[in-house]
Design a protein around this motif. Structure first.
Motif, PDB file in Angstrom:
ATOM      1  N   GLY A   1       2.683 -42.628   8.310  1.00  0.00           N
ATOM      2  CA  GLY A   1       4.083 -42.927   8.566  1.00  0.00           C
ATOM      3  C   GLY A   1       4.967 -41.710   8.405  1.00  0.00           C
ATOM      4  O   GLY A   1       5.927 -41.515   9.171  1.00  0.00           O
ATOM      5  N   ILE A   2       4.669 -40.870   7.420  1.00  0.00           N
ATOM      6  CA  ILE A   2       5.442 -39.644   7.217  1.00  0.00           C
ATOM      7  C   ILE A   2       5.403 -38.771   8.470  1.00  0.00           C
ATOM      8  O   ILE A   2       6.416 -38.208   8.904  1.00  0.00           O
ATOM      9  CB  ILE A   2       4.895 -38.868   6.004  1.00  0.00           C
ATOM     10  CG1 ILE A   2       5.071 -39.683   4.704  1.00  0.00           C
ATOM     11  CG2 ILE A   2       5.573 -37.520   5.875  1.00  0.00           C
ATOM     12  CD1 ILE A   2       6.478 -39.797   4.222  1.00  0.00           C
ATOM     13  N   LYS A   3       4.228 -38.642   9.085  1.00  0.00           N
ATOM     14  CA  LYS A   3       4.071 -37.785  10.255  1.00  0.00           C
ATOM     15  C   LYS A   3       4.569 -38.453  11.536  1.00  0.00           C
ATOM     16  O   LYS A   3       5.051 -37.774  12.447  1.00  0.00           O
ATOM     17  CB  LYS A   3       2.600 -37.390  10.407  1.00  0.00           C
ATOM     18  CG  LYS A   3       2.049 -36.621   9.216  1.00  0.00           C
ATOM     19  CD  LYS A   3       0.561 -36.361   9.364  1.00  0.00           C
ATOM     20  CE  LYS A   3       0.007 -35.636   8.142  1.00  0.00           C
ATOM     21  NZ  LYS A   3      -1.457 -35.395   8.245  1.00  0.00           N
ATOM     22  N   LEU A   4       4.428 -39.771  11.615  1.00  0.00           N
ATOM     23  CA  LEU A   4       4.803 -40.465  12.846  1.00  0.00           C
ATOM     24  C   LEU A   4       6.300 -40.401  13.105  1.00  0.00           C
ATOM     25  O   LEU A   4       6.725 -40.359  14.266  1.00  0.00           O
ATOM     26  CB  LEU A   4       4.360 -41.933  12.776  1.00  0.00           C
ATOM     27  CG  LEU A   4       2.913 -42.210  13.197  1.00  0.00           C
ATOM     28  CD1 LEU A   4       2.546 -43.657  12.911  1.00  0.00           C
ATOM     29  CD2 LEU A   4       2.724 -41.905  14.683  1.00  0.00           C
ATOM     30  N   LEU A   5       7.117 -40.385  12.068  1.00  0.00           N
ATOM     31  CA  LEU A   5       8.567 -40.337  12.294  1.00  0.00           C
ATOM     32  C   LEU A   5       8.945 -39.076  13.061  1.00  0.00           C
ATOM     33  O   LEU A   5       9.660 -39.146  14.078  1.00  0.00           O
ATOM     34  CB  LEU A   5       9.302 -40.393  10.960  1.00  0.00           C
ATOM     35  CG  LEU A   5      10.834 -40.305  11.076  1.00  0.00           C
ATOM     36  CD1 LEU A   5      11.386 -41.537  11.777  1.00  0.00           C
ATOM     37  CD2 LEU A   5      11.474 -40.139   9.708  1.00  0.00           C
ATOM     38  N   ASP A   6       8.474 -37.922  12.626  1.00  0.00           N
ATOM     39  CA  ASP A   6       8.791 -36.670  13.321  1.00  0.00           C
ATOM     40  C   ASP A   6       8.230 -36.663  14.735  1.00  0.00           C
ATOM     41  O   ASP A   6       8.897 -36.208  15.682  1.00  0.00           O
ATOM     42  CB  ASP A   6       8.242 -35.476  12.539  1.00  0.00           C
ATOM     43  CG  ASP A   6       8.989 -35.238  11.244  1.00  0.00           C
ATOM     44  OD1 ASP A   6      10.162 -35.652  11.163  1.00  0.00           O
ATOM     45  OD2 ASP A   6       8.416 -34.642  10.320  1.00  0.00           O
TER      46      ASP A   6
ATOM     47  N   GLY B   1       5.944 -45.237   4.774  1.00  0.00           N
ATOM     48  CA  GLY B   1       6.021 -43.803   4.995  1.00  0.00           C
ATOM     49  C   GLY B   1       7.139 -43.422   5.942  1.00  0.00           C
ATOM     50  O   GLY B   1       7.836 -42.424   5.730  1.00  0.00           O
ATOM     51  N   VAL B   2       7.340 -44.223   6.990  1.00  0.00           N
ATOM     52  CA  VAL B   2       8.442 -43.972   7.932  1.00  0.00           C
ATOM     53  C   VAL B   2       9.788 -44.099   7.225  1.00  0.00           C
ATOM     54  O   VAL B   2      10.688 -43.272   7.407  1.00  0.00           O
ATOM     55  CB  VAL B   2       8.346 -44.930   9.130  1.00  0.00           C
ATOM     56  CG1 VAL B   2       9.603 -44.854   9.990  1.00  0.00           C
ATOM     57  CG2 VAL B   2       7.122 -44.614   9.973  1.00  0.00           C
ATOM     58  N   CYS B   3       9.938 -45.125   6.405  1.00  0.00           N
ATOM     59  CA  CYS B   3      11.209 -45.345   5.700  1.00  0.00           C
ATOM     60  C   CYS B   3      11.501 -44.207   4.730  1.00  0.00           C
ATOM     61  O   CYS B   3      12.641 -43.714   4.660  1.00  0.00           O
ATOM     62  CB  CYS B   3      11.163 -46.682   4.955  1.00  0.00           C
ATOM     63  SG  CYS B   3      11.081 -48.141   6.018  1.00  0.00           S
ATOM     64  N   ASP B   4      10.510 -43.779   3.974  1.00  0.00           N
ATOM     65  CA  ASP B   4      10.721 -42.684   3.034  1.00  0.00           C
ATOM     66  C   ASP B   4      11.025 -41.381   3.756  1.00  0.00           C
ATOM     67  O   ASP B   4      11.865 -40.588   3.313  1.00  0.00           O
ATOM     68  CB  ASP B   4       9.499 -42.517   2.132  1.00  0.00           C
ATOM     69  CG  ASP B   4       9.442 -43.559   1.029  1.00  0.00           C
ATOM     70  OD1 ASP B   4      10.465 -44.239   0.801  1.00  0.00           O
ATOM     71  OD2 ASP B   4       8.377 -43.719   0.408  1.00  0.00           O
ATOM     72  N   ALA B   5      10.331 -41.123   4.870  1.00  0.00           N
ATOM     73  CA  ALA B   5      10.580 -39.899   5.626  1.00  0.00           C
ATOM     74  C   ALA B   5      11.975 -39.894   6.238  1.00  0.00           C
ATOM     75  O   ALA B   5      12.561 -38.821   6.436  1.00  0.00           O
ATOM     76  CB  ALA B   5       9.528 -39.737   6.724  1.00  0.00           C
ATOM     77  N   ALA B   6      12.513 -41.075   6.533  1.00  0.00           N
ATOM     78  CA  ALA B   6      13.862 -41.171   7.083  1.00  0.00           C
ATOM     79  C   ALA B   6      14.941 -41.052   6.021  1.00  0.00           C
ATOM     80  O   ALA B   6      16.124 -41.031   6.352  1.00  0.00           O
ATOM     81  CB  ALA B   6      14.022 -42.497   7.838  1.00  0.00           C
ATOM     82  N   GLY B   7      14.563 -40.992   4.755  1.00  0.00           N
ATOM     83  CA  GLY B   7      15.530 -40.824   3.684  1.00  0.00           C
ATOM     84  C   GLY B   7      16.016 -42.108   3.062  1.00  0.00           C
ATOM     85  O   GLY B   7      17.029 -42.109   2.360  1.00  0.00           O
ATOM     86  N   PHE B   8      15.288 -43.198   3.286  1.00  0.00           N
ATOM     87  CA  PHE B   8      15.636 -44.485   2.694  1.00  0.00           C
ATOM     88  C   PHE B   8      14.670 -44.785   1.553  1.00  0.00           C
ATOM     89  O   PHE B   8      13.480 -45.006   1.781  1.00  0.00           O
ATOM     90  CB  PHE B   8      15.571 -45.610   3.737  1.00  0.00           C
ATOM     91  CG  PHE B   8      16.649 -45.528   4.780  1.00  0.00           C
ATOM     92  CD1 PHE B   8      17.808 -46.279   4.663  1.00  0.00           C
ATOM     93  CD2 PHE B   8      16.510 -44.694   5.874  1.00  0.00           C
ATOM     94  CE1 PHE B   8      18.801 -46.208   5.620  1.00  0.00           C
ATOM     95  CE2 PHE B   8      17.499 -44.611   6.843  1.00  0.00           C
ATOM     96  CZ  PHE B   8      18.641 -45.359   6.714  1.00  0.00           C
ATOM     97  N   GLY B   9      15.193 -44.776   0.334  1.00  0.00           N
ATOM     98  CA  GLY B   9      14.333 -45.090  -0.799  1.00  0.00           C
ATOM     99  C   GLY B   9      13.837 -46.523  -0.729  1.00  0.00           C
ATOM    100  O   GLY B   9      14.586 -47.432  -0.384  1.00  0.00           O
ATOM    101  N   MET B  10      12.565 -46.704  -1.057  1.00  0.00           N
ATOM    102  CA  MET B  10      11.952 -48.022  -0.964  1.00  0.00           C
ATOM    103  C   MET B  10      11.392 -48.442  -2.313  1.00  0.00           C
ATOM    104  O   MET B  10      10.850 -47.629  -3.058  1.00  0.00           O
ATOM    105  CB  MET B  10      10.820 -48.018   0.078  1.00  0.00           C
ATOM    106  CG  MET B  10      11.236 -47.591   1.465  1.00  0.00           C
ATOM    107  SD  MET B  10      12.402 -48.726   2.234  1.00  0.00           S
ATOM    108  CE  MET B  10      11.389 -50.186   2.372  1.00  0.00           C
TER     109      MET B  10
END
Length: 245
Positions: A93-98, A185-194
């Motif tokens: 998810g971290i990589k997919l956002l970019d 992972g997408v949410c955290d990479a976008a700057g939204f704490g989960m």
């Protein structure tokens, strides 16, 4: 002492070293990465070009089965297996956002902005992320009526649950926890704490409403992904709304 003979000298060392064994020269480095006939690998692909052919479903099912078997052998409970699957999906998810934002920018020839609102992020996950992973959008997007920081994404037929046979003693296990890790992972990479993203069987959620049997018969693998945002993310959202954003 006088009158005593001196001890004889020690014998000389007559040992001779054997002929030295020559050290062979090191072999040239040979990478283990296999190259196709075109001499191009996945790293040579253009990031802006989306995949034209779908991934082999049997190949994906085989690899995902191996992933579950590996984590099952290292786990002692259902919750431990789901936690491990979640952690396995999180880096994706971290990589997919970019990657997805870059492809959006290339396709539209306009700068792609990162989602800054909760609803924008959820719509991005519901449509763009789901379509990139499974070739379709998710089936529903809902907000909890009791807790302001909880949202739900519903998938009637998750691919990760289609070919999984779960034993009776592990009926609570939902292997879509892997997808929940991707979403987190997408949410955290976008700057939204989960606080976390978890996957739950819709039949179990519907039992409280008396609809569990009907849901299971119509959609046996229906899964609800529960997204719990942190208080900081919710507070920021409310501050933006208060300022007319």
């Amino acid at each position: 002492m006088p009158g005593m003979a001196k001890p004889p000298p020690p014998p000389a060392l007559t040992h001779q070293l054997a002929d030295p064994i020559p050290i062979p020269p090191p072999k040239p480095f040979q990478p283990r990465l296999r190259h196709p006939s075109s001499r191009k690998t996945i790293y040579d692909r253009n990031l802006s070009r989306t995949q034209t052919t779908p991934t082999s479903l049997p190949a994906f099912a085989y690899l995902f089965h191996a992933l579950i078997t590996h984590h099952h052998s290292l786990s002692g409970s259902v919750s431990d297996i789901e936690t491990r699957l979640n952690r396995a999906g999180y880096p994706l998810g971290i990589k997919l956002l970019d990657l997805l934002l870059y492809r959006q920018q290339t396709a539209s020839q306009r700068p792609a902005t990162r989602p800054t609102r909760i609803v924008e992020l959820l719509q991005f996950i519901h449509t763009t992320l789901w379509r990139a992973l499974w070739g379709r959008t998710a089936d529903a997007l809902e907000q909890s009526t009791t807790k302001r920081n909880e949202y739900m994404i519903v998938d009637n037929e998750p691919v990760v649950n289609t070919y999984i046979s779960i034993p009776r003693e592990m009926s609570q296990l939902n292997c879509a926890a892997f997808v929940a890790g991707i979403v987190e992972g997408v949410c955290d990479a976008a700057g939204f704490g989960m606080e976390g993203v978890t996957a739950h069987w819709a039949s179990a959620q519907g039992e409280a409403k008396g609809e569990g049997k009907e849901v299971e018969e119509m959609w046996p693998g229906k899964t609800i992904f529960l997204l719990r945002f942190s208080e900081e993310a919710v507070g920021r959202e409310e501050a933006i709304k208060a300022n007319g954003g």
